[in-house]
Design a protein around this motif. Structure first.
Motif, PDB file in Angstrom:
ATOM      1  N   ARG A 123      14.589 -10.514 -28.322  1.00  0.00           N
ATOM      2  CA  ARG A 123      14.919  -9.217 -27.718  1.00  0.00           C
ATOM      3  C   ARG A 123      16.417  -9.103 -27.444  1.00  0.00           C
ATOM      4  O   ARG A 123      17.043  -8.086 -27.747  1.00  0.00           O
ATOM      5  N   GLU A 124      16.980 -10.160 -26.849  1.00  0.00           N
ATOM      6  CA  GLU A 124      18.411 -10.156 -26.553  1.00  0.00           C
ATOM      7  C   GLU A 124      19.231  -9.945 -27.812  1.00  0.00           C
ATOM      8  O   GLU A 124      20.204  -9.186 -27.811  1.00  0.00           O
ATOM      9  N   LEU A 125      18.849 -10.598 -28.884  1.00  0.00           N
ATOM     10  CA  LEU A 125      19.551 -10.462 -30.161  1.00  0.00           C
ATOM     11  C   LEU A 125      19.436  -9.037 -30.708  1.00  0.00           C
ATOM     12  O   LEU A 125      20.430  -8.433 -31.109  1.00  0.00           O
ATOM     13  N   ASP A 185      21.519  -6.521 -28.462  1.00  0.00           N
ATOM     14  CA  ASP A 185      22.926  -6.838 -28.197  1.00  0.00           C
ATOM     15  C   ASP A 185      23.865  -5.893 -28.954  1.00  0.00           C
ATOM     16  O   ASP A 185      23.875  -5.863 -30.184  1.00  0.00           O
ATOM     17  N   PRO A 186      24.693  -5.123 -28.224  1.00  0.00           N
ATOM     18  CA  PRO A 186      25.626  -4.197 -28.877  1.00  0.00           C
ATOM     19  C   PRO A 186      26.685  -4.903 -29.718  1.00  0.00           C
ATOM     20  O   PRO A 186      27.410  -4.252 -30.476  1.00  0.00           O
ATOM     21  N   ALA A 187      26.784  -6.224 -29.600  1.00  0.00           N
ATOM     22  CA  ALA A 187      27.760  -6.975 -30.390  1.00  0.00           C
ATOM     23  C   ALA A 187      27.378  -7.035 -31.871  1.00  0.00           C
ATOM     24  O   ALA A 187      28.186  -7.474 -32.688  1.00  0.00           O
ATOM     25  N   TYR A 188      26.170  -6.582 -32.210  1.00  0.00           N
ATOM     26  CA  TYR A 188      25.695  -6.654 -33.599  1.00  0.00           C
ATOM     27  C   TYR A 188      25.370  -5.278 -34.179  1.00  0.00           C
ATOM     28  O   TYR A 188      24.254  -5.041 -34.642  1.00  0.00           O
ATOM     29  N   CYS A 207      25.839   2.514 -19.813  1.00  0.00           N
ATOM     30  CA  CYS A 207      25.905   1.201 -20.492  1.00  0.00           C
ATOM     31  C   CYS A 207      24.632   1.016 -21.321  1.00  0.00           C
ATOM     32  O   CYS A 207      23.654   0.441 -20.858  1.00  0.00           O
ATOM     33  N   LEU A 208      24.647   1.515 -22.525  1.00  0.00           N
ATOM     34  CA  LEU A 208      23.464   1.501 -23.378  1.00  0.00           C
ATOM     35  C   LEU A 208      23.463   0.289 -24.301  1.00  0.00           C
ATOM     36  O   LEU A 208      24.511  -0.191 -24.723  1.00  0.00           O
TER      37      LEU A 208
END
Length: 160
Positions: free
Chosen positions: A50-52, A55-58, A153-154
């Motif tokens: 879920r975190e992956l 994650d907005p980093a991806y 903060c989406l």
């Protein structure tokens, strides 16, 4: 004794969390043996997936990768948490299940409902909910609620 599997579905901001709290309160008042869970998530492995996913980093994550990660999280969740609870005769209440993938990845990402259904049939071993509650809300209102809830903060999915 077989348990009972209830899922609740709806777009972001549709009020799932609010309704879940009310359902949980009602079932606990009735002394129902209840397991509350969510997707993706519900187990350590599924929560890591879920975190992956979120994650907005991806932002470059492809639709196929996203879909397969959801199915992987769901497979772990069903085997580790949902099935054992149902086999123990408990009521399982899940925030989201396969319907979300059919809509978000099958239609929203254009991967095809049939393909998503087939992959999730395999991931879940064909487990279907006994009841699904669907909440509906207009897109604009749902997004406004989500923005207020998280102060803008989406996560990766909400941003898209």
């Amino acid at each position: 004794m077989k348990g009972y599997f209830i899922t609740i579905e709806g777009s972001d901001g549709s009020g799932k969390s609010t309704q879940l709290k009310k359902i949980i309160s009602y079932l606990e008042e009735k002394q129902v043996d209840l397991v509350v869970t969510r997707e993706p998530g519900g187990t350590d492995v599924a929560e890591a997936i879920r975190e992956l996913i979120l994650d907005p980093a991806y932002p470059q994550m492809t639709a196929k990768t996203e879909m397969l990660l959801y199915a992987a999280a769901r497979a772990q969740h069903v085997e580790e948490k949902v099935l054992p609870a149902l086999q123990a005769g408990k009521v399982v209440l899940s925030d989201r299940y396969v319907d979300s993938s059919l809509i978000y990845q099958g239609i929203g990402r254009g991967l095809g409902v049939g393909q998503i259904a087939a992959i999730n049939e395999y991931a879940t071993g064909g487990l279907q909910p006994d009841m699904t509650i669907v909440l509906q809300i207009g897109y604009e209102e749902g997004l406004k609620r989500k923005n207020r809830q998280y102060d803008g903060c989406l996560d990766r999915m909400e941003r898209q």
